[in-house]
Scaffold this active site. Structure first.
Site, mmCIF file in Angstrom:
data_model
loop_
_atom_site.group_PDB
_atom_site.id
_atom_site.type_symbol
_atom_site.label_atom_id
_atom_site.label_comp_id
_atom_site.label_asym_id
_atom_site.label_seq_id
_atom_site.Cartn_x
_atom_site.Cartn_y
_atom_site.Cartn_z
ATOM 1 N N SER A 1 22.270 -18.579 -47.695
ATOM 2 C CA SER A 1 23.083 -17.839 -46.370
ATOM 3 C C SER A 1 24.412 -17.961 -47.209
ATOM 4 O O SER A 1 24.957 -19.068 -48.015
ATOM 5 C CB SER A 1 23.193 -17.953 -45.406
ATOM 6 O OG SER A 1 23.363 -19.413 -45.198
ATOM 7 N N LYS A 2 25.314 -17.126 -47.033
ATOM 8 C CA LYS A 2 26.422 -16.796 -46.828
ATOM 9 C C LYS A 2 27.274 -18.219 -46.211
ATOM 10 O O LYS A 2 28.330 -18.146 -47.049
ATOM 11 C CB LYS A 2 27.115 -15.518 -46.554
ATOM 12 C CG LYS A 2 26.802 -13.923 -47.493
ATOM 13 C CD LYS A 2 27.958 -12.983 -46.577
ATOM 14 C CE LYS A 2 27.509 -11.816 -48.309
ATOM 15 N NZ LYS A 2 28.430 -10.829 -47.090
#
Length: 489
Positions: A268-269
């Site tokens: 994920s970011k």
């Protein structure tokens, strides 16, 4: 595999695109999508479009936009049309195209492909819960599909603001995914969907297909997380053909595999390994990072991991992308980057290294020292750290942990013997330094080279891991080398 040259229904060349949102820092998954789209366009001699999906003013920022431009330029993924370079289909920021989306939405309404829906959030949730309880799909049930003008007026009199929903044709949807082959979505799983919010803001479900149609996009490579939206977009393209938006051509879709992080979870970011700017700060080369990202789902050959961007373009066929999730391995990424560091010409290595060294360093000295570390470094920051002892000046300090291991009582005796052996040298050269230290420490004291030179290395360079010792001392110079030995004694 024989090369396939893709063309549109009208015979024009490939046009691929990349359309990120300017929210937060650019991330690894985004760069992999950009790379594959760019390589696909370049491989087929087509055009690459770079536009920005910035319709959400609450999340988008100018800072993130600037970072996207900076990262794309650092990676070397040039674009033929889009932000900063212009083109015939601009503007290329969606926030500057709101009149285009409003016009298309109205034309869809007028032609009967869309309708206004006045359901409240509470009503929608109640009906969805009932559908779930009955074992039915919980998407929109079409209740407001065929409201009369009087019913619409009554809802508006209550103060309700409608969304605009697209009217999905009631049929199954089958398409040939460039990565995954034939995929079918049943009609029951693709209900009417919102294209414009009640506040008038268009959603990506409308903006991206509109832009793709008007910009002549022929191939869309994107993440598998939005695979389920493909039937909706296909239906929109059919409607666009009826109302004269674009050429009536439906792009080919290819859905790229997830990039997985630790614990086999989607990267994920927020994961540290995902931050693309961090790789530049750590001293990755863009060609090294891109080489590794290319391996997250694709390979140039079964027995080959290292290749240039040009070689990737020549070989890239999207049908060879593996649809299974790819795991990000930071150690392998660093190792591949190290191969690219060692492939650099010496002068190019110096040019890349200089930004990681203190300002005002002697470039001639860097040029002399660079060959000592190029073969030993996976990252430019590692090379800079190994050369730091040359430029430390009065800030030079010995690493405490290394000193504890190497400059104990025995180590200080070695350092003292080294100081005495070096003090009488007539010429301060790599050869003379090595001869003097080997004579005094290895031959006369009977020490193994590791025990003989370790204390000297730490005293002179400050670290147990450094460039070759004798060459380092020649570059450092007689006066500084002896002064550092004196300091630890």
């Amino acid at each position: 595999m024989s090369e396939t040259r893709w063309t549109t229904a009208t015979g024009s060349d490939v046009v691929a695109r990349f359309c990120p949102s300017p929210t937060g820092n650019p991330h690894v998954g985004m760069a992999r999508t950009a790379l594959f789209s760019w390589a696909f366009a370049r491989h087929h001699g087509g055009r690459f479009v770079f536009r920005i999906e910035d319709t959400d003013a609450s999340r988008d920022s100018q800072e993130s936009y600037d970072l996207l431009i900076d990262v794309m330029r650092w990676l070397g993924l040039d674009w033929d049309e889009g932000v900063e370079v212009g083109g015939p289909n601009g503007p290329y920021r969606q926030s500057q195209r709101m009149d285009v989306y409003a016009d298309v939405a109205q034309r869809l309404l007028d032609a009967g492909f869309a309708y206004k829906a006045y359901d409240t959030a509470e009503e929608l949730e109640e009906r969805r819960n009932a559908a779930r309880a009955a074992g039915r799909p919980s998407g929109y049930d079409g209740l407001h599909r065929d409201l009369t003008p009087e019913q619409q007026a009554a809802y508006e009199a209550e103060g309700r603001q409608p969304v605009i929903r697209f009217k999905m044709p009631e049929r199954d949807w089958t398409f040939d995914d460039l990565v995954r082959g034939e995929i079918t979505f049943g009609a029951e799983n693709v209900q009417d969907f919102v294209i414009v919010r009640a506040n008038g803001q268009p959603l990506y479900t409308l903006t991206n297909p509109v832009d793709d149609a008007l910009m002549g996009i022929t191939h869309v490579l994107r993440g598998e997380d939005i695979l389920s939206s493909t039937p909706r977009q296909m239906a929109l393209y059919e409607a666009f053909g009826e109302i004269g938006v674009g050429s009536g051509f439906t792009p080919r879709f290819g859905h790229l595999p997830y990039v997985m992080g630790a614990g086999n979870k989607k990267l994920s970011k927020r994961d540290p390994e995902s931050n693309l700017l961090g790789y530049r700060d750590q001293g990755f080369l863009p060609e090294g990072l891109l080489n590794y990202l290319a391996l997250l789902g694709w390979s140039i050959a079964e027995d080959r991991d290292i290749f240039s961007l040009e070689e990737m373009v020549a070989a890239f066929e999207v049908e060879r992308v593996n649809p299974n999730p790819a795991r990000f391995d930071l150690k392998k990424c660093e190792a591949i980057n190290g191969d690219h560091v060692r492939l650099l010409a010496p002068d190019e290595f110096v040019r890349r290294l200089l930004p990681y060294l203190p300002e005002g360093v002697d470039e001639a000295l860097v040029t002399q020292a660079a060959p000592l570390v190029q073969e030993r470094s996976n990252l430019l920051t590692e090379a800079a750290e190994m050369l730091g002892f040359l430029f430390a000046g009065e800030d030079f300090a010995v690493d405490p942990d290394d000193a504890a291991k190497q400059l104990n009582e025995d180590g200080l005796e070695v350092a003292k013997a080294a100081r005495e052996a070096l003090s009488g040298l007539d010429a301060w050269t790599t050869e003379s330094i090595e001869a003097a230290l080997r004579q005094a420490l290895v031959e006369e004291r009977g020490l193994k080279p590791r025990l003989a030179f370790g204390p000297v290395r730490v005293a002179v360079t400050g670290r147990r891991i450094s460039p070759p010792l004798f060459e380092s001392m020649e570059l450092l110079g007689r006066e500084t080398s002896l002064a550092r030995l004196d300091a630890v004694l």
